[in-house]
Structures are given as C-alpha cells and as structure tokens.
Enzyme design. Structure first.
Site, mmCIF file in Angstrom:
data_model
loop_
_atom_site.group_PDB
_atom_site.id
_atom_site.type_symbol
_atom_site.label_atom_id
_atom_site.label_comp_id
_atom_site.label_asym_id
_atom_site.label_seq_id
_atom_site.Cartn_x
_atom_site.Cartn_y
_atom_site.Cartn_z
ATOM 1 N N LEU A 172 -0.262 5.664 108.903
ATOM 2 C CA LEU A 172 -1.240 4.841 108.179
ATOM 3 C C LEU A 172 -1.214 3.445 108.787
ATOM 4 C CD1 LEU A 172 -0.342 6.013 104.554
ATOM 5 C CD2 LEU A 172 -1.790 7.119 106.276
ATOM 6 N N ASP A 173 -2.242 3.148 109.556
ATOM 7 C CA ASP A 173 -2.277 1.947 110.393
ATOM 8 C C ASP A 173 -3.354 0.998 109.874
ATOM 9 O OD1 ASP A 173 -2.059 0.096 112.377
ATOM 10 O OD2 ASP A 173 -2.802 1.382 113.992
ATOM 11 N N ASP A 223 -3.921 7.946 111.330
ATOM 12 C CA ASP A 223 -3.771 8.466 112.690
ATOM 13 C C ASP A 223 -3.050 9.816 112.615
ATOM 14 O OD1 ASP A 223 -3.335 9.034 115.311
ATOM 15 O OD2 ASP A 223 -2.261 7.185 115.792
ATOM 16 N N HIS A 256 44.799 24.480 96.548
ATOM 17 C CA HIS A 256 45.062 25.185 97.793
ATOM 18 C C HIS A 256 45.083 24.170 98.923
ATOM 19 C CE1 HIS A 256 40.648 24.904 97.564
ATOM 20 N NE2 HIS A 256 40.644 24.953 98.891
ATOM 21 N N ASP A 303 43.568 23.441 102.786
ATOM 22 C CA ASP A 303 42.547 23.822 103.758
ATOM 23 C C ASP A 303 43.113 23.621 105.163
ATOM 24 O OD1 ASP A 303 40.548 24.407 101.852
ATOM 25 O OD2 ASP A 303 40.136 22.269 101.607
ATOM 26 N N LYS A 360 8.575 22.091 75.409
ATOM 27 C CA LYS A 360 8.209 23.293 76.171
ATOM 28 C C LYS A 360 8.179 22.908 77.639
ATOM 29 C CE LYS A 360 4.790 26.988 76.591
ATOM 30 N NZ LYS A 360 5.857 27.929 76.948
ATOM 31 N N GLU A 410 4.543 20.344 79.153
ATOM 32 C CA GLU A 410 3.628 21.443 78.850
ATOM 33 C C GLU A 410 3.264 21.496 77.379
ATOM 34 O OE1 GLU A 410 3.349 26.295 79.606
ATOM 35 O OE2 GLU A 410 5.260 25.244 79.771
#
Length: 875
Positions: free
Chosen positions: A154-155, A243, A360, A362, A584, A729
């Site tokens: 957008l120019d 563009d 644990h 790793d 809803k 809704e």
C-alpha cells in the site's frame, strides 16, 4: 564493539568485522557496529520470515549519506567472492548468467551481511523447493517453489500518507478474512504499509499475482476516491496505490525487520491492527523495534516458517515446531528449520533436568544439525550394572542446548527446565538402533567424563524405547569409575502442573529402570508399563467412551419474549435465581471424554474429531485424575476475541496431520464448557443443571487456558445486550432445575439468536460463469419437510476461492441424475447438477419468504457435525 578490525566467533563461526565506528546514518550518527548489533539481536524474529528465500540486498558501503549528498547504493544479488564459505547460497539463472544468492538461516550469516553494509534485505514471496537427500534429510537444493504468502504493498501517492494506507489496509483485511486468510500489517519504514497473508499450499506465483490483482481491483472498485491499482503516476495524487505486482516470482519486497536505507534508520516493522487505528501512526526506528521485540515479540510470528512453511511440515525440526507456539512458550524458535550448519568442532550435548508433569532428564546429542533427544526418567545411570529407560522424543534445535526456563502449565512439556550438565562428546558409533559416545561435561560438573551407550529396544523414531547404559570401560578399554547417583534438585518438591501423571505422547516419562540381564530390578512392572505407555499409539490406551454418553442435549429456538417468560416462570418456583443465561458461541458442539490423562472429542453426529484439535487433545487438559464426560462448544476466535464460525471452518474439515498442525498454529481453537454428563463413573444426567455445574467447575478448576467455563448471567435482557455488543451469536436460557436429556431437544433450554442462521442440505450445483467457471455459481438448498426435501433457495455469496474448490471436491463424488428436491422452480432446475443430499451447510439470511425460500442467504460453512435428518427450519 570498538577498533578497526576484530576476529569474532558467532554461533560457532569465525568472522572478521571491520570499521565498526563508521557512520552509516549521518542524520542519527548510527554506526556499522550498531547496525551489526541490531541485526544480531533481531535475528530471532527476522530469520523466520526470510529463511529458505533468496536474499537480494541493497548495499551502502559508505553509508546512506544525506538528502543533499546521498550515499552510493547498489543492488547485490550475487554473493561476493570474499564471502565466507559457510554462508549458504543457491543459484538462480539470469539472462546475464547464473547468480549465487545468499540464504539467511542463522545469525552469523546475518552479521556477515551487515558487515558488508547490506542495510536492506529483500526477498520474494516463495521459498526454494525442498528435495530429500540420503537418510531422509531435507535441504533447499531445488528451484523456485510455490508461492507461500501474498503481499499487498500500500503505497501512498502525493497528498496521502500512513493514515490513508491504514484505512485501505482495513478494507483489504475485511476481504481477506472473508476468504479465510489472516492478514498481518507491516509499516514499511519508507512510505506505506505492507499487508502479508499466508497462502494455501500449491499456489503458483502466477496465481498469487492474479489473486492480488483481483483484490486490488475489487478494493479500487468500491473506493475509487482513495484507491488506485494502476501504476500510472498521473492517477495517484491523494490516493493509495495497491501494488499487487510484488507477488510476481521475479520480484522482491523488503523483508520484515529489515533496516531501510533512509536518512533515519527506520525498519520494516510488523505492527498490530490496534496500532493501525492510532491517529499518530508512524514509521519506527531500529531502537524502537528492539524495545518492542523485548516486550511484545513478533506480531506476525504466525507467518514465520514455523507456522506454515514446507520446512515446518517435513524438515527435521517439524515435530518440535508443530508442538510449540512462539507467543506462548519461552522455548527457542530455531533459526533454521533444516537444522544448524556443520561447524567442524566436537558435537555438543546437554542434559536438562525437567520438572514437568513427571520429573525426568532430557538427554540431547547434537547430530546432523539438531539435538537428537531422549527423556530419561532416572537420568544417567551411576553404574554399568544399571540400565535406565530412555524414551526418544522429537529432535530439538541447537538453540535448545542453552535453554533454561519455565514452560507455562498447559503448554507442551509444561514445567521448569534447568541444565544439569553440558559439554562436548566424541562419537564412536551412530546407528538407527545404537549410539556410543564419550561425553565430557563442565569442569567440576556432575557428569565428568563418561562413555555411554544408547540401545534401542522397541519401536522406531519418536516414542521408541531405549536403554541408557554406562559402559564398563572407556574407549581405551580402561575400567570406568562409577558416578554419583542422580538426584533431583530441590525443585522436585515445587508445585507441578495439575494432573498428577504423565500424559501419553508428551515429552515426559514415568519413572522406571530396566536392568538388563538381572533379576534385581526393583520396579519391573513400572518399567514395562512405561514402555507400553510411551511407545504405543495413545489411542490404544484411552478407554472408549460409551456411545450413549456422547449424545448432547439440544435447545429449542425461541424469541426474546419467549425466553423472558420462561425465565420468569422458572424463577417463580423460588429456587433462588432469576434466570440462568449463557452466551451462545458461534462454534460447533463437542462432547469431551476425559480418561484422566487424555481428552477425546466427539461431534454432535457421534464422529470422533480428536485428531483435528491437537491443542486440546495432545496436551494434559488438566481435568483431574478421574474420568469424566463434559459438554461444550469448540470455537475459533478473531483477533478481537470474538468467536467466528467462518474462521472455525478452516479447522473443521482437515484430516492430514501436517495441514492440521499448520492451521492450528494460525487458528487455535478453544473449548468452552457448559455441562458435565458423568464423573468418575457416576452418571450426572439426573442431577439438576445447578448441581452439574458445581461438578463441572470443580473438574475444570485447573484446566489448560484453552479450556474454560464461561460465566452465567442472571438477567435475560442484560445477557442479550452483552451478546449484541460483543457481536456474539445469541444466548441460551436454561432452567436451572433441568435434567440432562441426552440426544433430545427440550424447552428447558431455549436459544435466542441475534443473527438469523439456518442449517440447510446441499442438493445441487449451478454452474459458474466468468471467474467461477472452474467451480460453481451457487448451491441449491433444501430443508426436510413433510413431503421430503423442500427447496429453500440457492446461495451464491460468502464463498472464498478456497471454499469453492473445497466444496466442489466434496460434491463431485455425490453427483446424481436424480433431483432430490421438492418444489424447485424450473428456472432454477434447468441447468442444475444434482448431488445426493448428504452434506449439511449453514447460511445467514434475512428472512423466509411466504413460500419458504431463504431471502438474501450468505454461506457460512459446512456443518460436518450435523446429519441431513437433523436439519429443521429455525424460524
């Protein structure tokens, strides 16, 4: 940084940097050292948007100069002859010969480009095609791949500015969202705004350009006073040029987070939509962008390679990428989805203590550019007489070798991670089923120097079972001393994520040992159980929910007046509440079956949809240790928090795991709970709604963030006002004393809608013309009635291109010569292509005509959770 020349080491690479005090931006005094520093710090955010793409650069060797005396600038496509050999590059043929373009996938490469004053980085909207190498590894060795994202530049012309660009960006956003495409704005650092959005897989650059052109023309047609799509300068005064041409495969756009060669060191800065509404919107300089990065991260992270690129789907780090969201976990985002480049030094290892759902360690070994990883419940064995269980997890990026931090509860691997020890290792053997290496940890660290072996015992790949063994002798055959027994740090007593047990498929493992060749295993049953749990398909271990539990209770349509009357009637019983009103939500109904460790989801039709929503079902949902069945709504949220059924459509019909993982990162789903049907084997249907709600709130008290119990209103009118203000809704008014009627529709639950929607059965296709000649023009709809499937009109609006293609693909196999409708006018039936009435959709509409035809219908989406027999007229 100071001095004329320095030899530095960055990410394992040696690089000579010079002239750090040289001023590249005279107006602000910004030096080359500051430019290098910027690109070093912004790399984590920038690289995901350029990785795998050829980089064209604009270089200012002597700086940008001033307005009166601008500096020399030139485009650089070919990588310089003096560039380090470790800079990855790809050839692209040109009429003047083949040029080697740099690929930016790591910090050292980015720093090198800054060192040679490549201030601006420009990339196309496509990545190189990936090809599989020996051993299943992937590398960017192919030619141009498909377009994976679309950009609108957008120019602003003379007399227009950023404010006008922001207005046009908002218009473009509305159209793109209607197409199911989420746009992300970037203030370009020059004049205007760039708008990016991800494209569905398989789009050519020609198709992307055509789509961008059509978008530009459509916006221009609606807003001729402010928008122009023509490049003619005479037409641009006071207007914004969209563009679209930068989607051409041969063109490039300034990369997000790239500096600009302007008088001031501005940046192509990703922004939020709220910022675009600010009247004071302006371009940002690099210091401001660095501050933003610290506080808000990357507003367009969803468009990085980890959220939709082909590397994310099939590269060595695909599993790691798919299980994490950069905006929700502090874990590192890999700089390159293909793994790190070779560095010529001894490979690294790291052992991290991980206080997740189950404690644990790793165990991670660098191999082929990634950290191959195992979860070891008891850590490194202290003696050669013990073999500890190790479970292979997904490969991790090299950046993880230094990671320490707390992963939020509810996220994958939630808990605290600290480095137990790390260092380098000498490899003896690496096979698919056996790894032998000598590791040397930090001086004075707990590991010391030790020769270890990993031996695969069951399964393949992720979740396979291995034994971690301390070898009796070192590599020279000398006896190895025993090590210290691994003990957890004091964090072991700290609070852990709720749930109490390791969920199947998470990066954790139940405690256990496997003492090979010995009858002295203190916990043989637990070890075997851990092997069974962590190596099989999680679906094999979940208890099947009874079909009778999975039929949801349905509400009856009502007007606001009917709802008010019912609420007053229920309140007159004197049970202490004026009304029970819930929002809803604009989603789809789902019954959830929780077995104490894993959530499974079932649509209203009874079909299981667990696999479609891994953010809810592949994590510990935190619903407690006891099994239960809950009722709720799956919803997808707009950026402003409003549920959107069209947005949810992008998730509802996916089946392929790669598609699901990719779209889930862009469009996460939440699960809003409103009822509990059973708990710990007890059927709750006979309890009152109020009593069931107490159970539900207790069950969900420690649930993950994506699973919530929304509040209840006690006033119908207040709830209606709220739902309208939030553009929801509608509402559902319920009798607080009502029992749960499985599979039945009851007037104890009344739904009041703000907008008119109608479920319909698709019965036919009318051929398309013009731009829709390859898909269809409209769908012929029906609603079951006393005489059969009664014609209800046709819908031709509300379809995105991707929706048109998807529907045509689904409807073509249902083609039939038989007209399934009753009462369709000859004019509508003359060129209809009939289909078997098996698919249900949903439309918005203005009203029904006296003849039962929908007036002004607009397509909302398919309803795979509904069957044609369930469709009924809603008015």
């Amino acid at each position: 940084m100071a001095g004329d020349e320095q030899l530095v080491r960055i990410g394992g690479r040696r690089l000579r940097i010079t002239n750090l005090e040289k001023v590249l931006y005279p107006a602000t005094g910004t030096t080359k050292g500051e430019v290098i520093d910027y690109y070093s710090h912004i790399a984590e955010l920038l690289i995901p948007h350029v990785v795998g793409r050829p980089v064209t650069r604009k270089r200012w060797p002597d700086g940008v100069g001033t307005d009166d005396d601008p500096g020399m600038v030139f485009f650089a496509k070919d990588l310089e002859r003096g560039a380090p050999s470790w800079v990855r590059r790809m050839p692209i043929p040109h009429s003047t010969g083949t040029k080697e373009y740099p690929l930016v996938g790591d910090v050292p490469t980015l720093v090198y480009l800054a060192q040679v004053a490549s201030l601006e980085l420009h990339v196309p909207q496509w990545r190189f095609a990936l090809h599989e190498q020996a051993g299943g590894r992937l590398d960017a060795v192919g030619g141009r791949g498909p377009a994976d994202r679309l950009v609108l530049d957008l120019d602003p012309g003379p007399g227009a500015g950023l404010a006008e660009c922001a207005v046009v960006a908002g218009w473009a956003r509305e159209i793109l969202l209607d197409m199911g495409l989420e746009p992300y704005p970037v203030t370009s650092g020059s004049k205007g705004i760039h708008l990016y959005t991800a494209l569905p897989p398989g789009q050519s650059t020609e198709q992307a350009s055509a789509l961008a052109n059509e978008l530009a023309r459509a916006i221009e047609a609606d807003h001729k006073d402010l928008v122009v799509s023509s490049m003619k300068k005479a037409e641009r005064h006071g207007k914004v040029l969209i563009d679209w041409s930068q989607n051409n495969g041969s063109k490039t756009t300034i990369a997000p987070y790239s500096l600009r060669g302007r008088p001031h060191p501005t940046v192509a800065a990703p922004r939020t939509w709220d910022e675009l509404d600010d009247p004071g919107l302006r371009h940002l300089e690099f210091t401001e962008v660095l501050e933003r990065a610290e506080t808000i991260g990357d507003p367009m992270a969803a468009l990085g390679f980890h959220a939709g690129g082909r590397e994310a789907e099939s590269g060595p780090l695909s599993a790691y990428i798919s299980k994490r969201s950069a905006d929700r976990t502090p874990e590192p985002v890999p700089a390159n989805p293909l793994g790190a480049s070779p560095h010529g030094e001894l490979p690294r290892f790291v052992i991290q203590e991980h206080h997740a759902t189950a404690l644990h360690w790793d165990f991670r070994l660098e191999h082929d550019g990634v950290l191959v990883s195992w979860a070891v419940p008891r850590g490194v064995p202290h003696s050669y007489q013990r073999n500890n269980l190790a479970i292979m997890t997904e490969d991790h990026p090299m950046e993880y070798a230094t990671f320490e931090g707390t992963i939020p509860a509810g996220e994958y691997g939630g808990g605290t991670v600290t480095i137990w020890d790390d260092g380098r290792y000498e490899l003896e053997k690496w096979r698919d089923d056996e790894v032998i290496a000598t590791l040397e940890g930090r001086p004075g660290g707990p590991l010391g120097r030790v020769r270890l072996a990993l031996i695969r015992t069951a399964g393949q790949g992720e979740k396979s079972s291995w034994l971690l063994h301390r070898m009796k002798t070192d590599a020279a055959g000398r006896p190895q001393p025993s090590g210290a027994v691994v003990e957890p740090s004091p964090q072991a007593d700290a609070p852990r994520p709720s749930g109490g047990r390791a969920p199947v498929g998470r990066e954790s493992a139940s405690a256990g040992d496997a003492s090979s060749g010995s009858n002295k295993d203190p916990e043989p049953h637990r070890t075997r159980q851990a092997n069974r749990t962590l190596t099989g398909d999680p679906r094999e271990h979940a208890q099947p929910a009874r079909a009778s539990e999975l039929r949801p209770m349905l509400a009856t349509s009502a007007t606001p007046a009917q709802a008010r009357l019912a609420a007053r009637t229920w309140a007159d019983r004197g049970e202490g509440t004026d009304a029970w009103v819930e929002m809803k939500w604009d989603g789809i109904r789902a019954v959830g079956a929780w077995d104490g460790r894993r959530l499974r989801l079932f649509a209203r039709s009874g079909n299981e949809v667990t696999h479609r929503y891994p953010e809810l079902t592949a994590v510990d949902a935190g619903l407690g240790a006891e099994p239960c069945v809950v009722d709720g709504e799956l919803v997808a949220l707009e950026p402003d928090g409003r549920p959107s059924f069209p947005l949810l459509q992008t998730r509802m019909n996916l089946e392929h795991a790669g598609d699901i993982a990719r779209v889930a990162r862009r469009t996460p789903v939440r699960y809003y709970l409103f009822d509990a049907l059973s708990h710990d084997g007890d059927d709750l249907a006979a309890l009152t709604l109020r009593e069931r709600r107490d159970v539900l709130e207790a069950v969900a008290a420690a649930s993950v963030e994506a699973i919530t119990v929304p509040p209840v209103f006690d006033d119908v009118d207040a709830a209606l006002d709220t739902s309208e203000q939030l553009r929801l809704e509608g509402i559902v008014v319920k009798d607080p004393a009502s029992r749960y009627l499985r599979g039945g529709r009851s007037e104890s639950w009344l739904k009041v809608k703000n907008t008119r929607t109608q479920e319909v059965v698709i019965a036919g296709i009318r051929p398309g013309k013009g731009g829709r000649s390859s898909t269809f023009g409209s769908l012929l709809l029906g609603i079951p009635g006393a005489d059969g499937l009664q014609y209800a009109g046709r819908v031709g609006s509300g379809f995105s291109d991707s929706t048109l293609s998807m529907l045509l693909k689904k409807l073509t196999p249902l083609r039939t010569d038989r007209n399934p409708l009753v009462g369709v006018p000859p004019l509508d039936a003359r060129d209809a292509l009939w289909v078997r009435p098996e698919l249900v959709g949903e439309v918005e509409y203005g009203e029904f005509t006296p003849g039962g035809i929908l007036r002004h219908p607009r397509w909302r989406g398919l309803r795979p959770d509904k069957s044609p027999a369930e469709v009924r007229r809603e008015d």
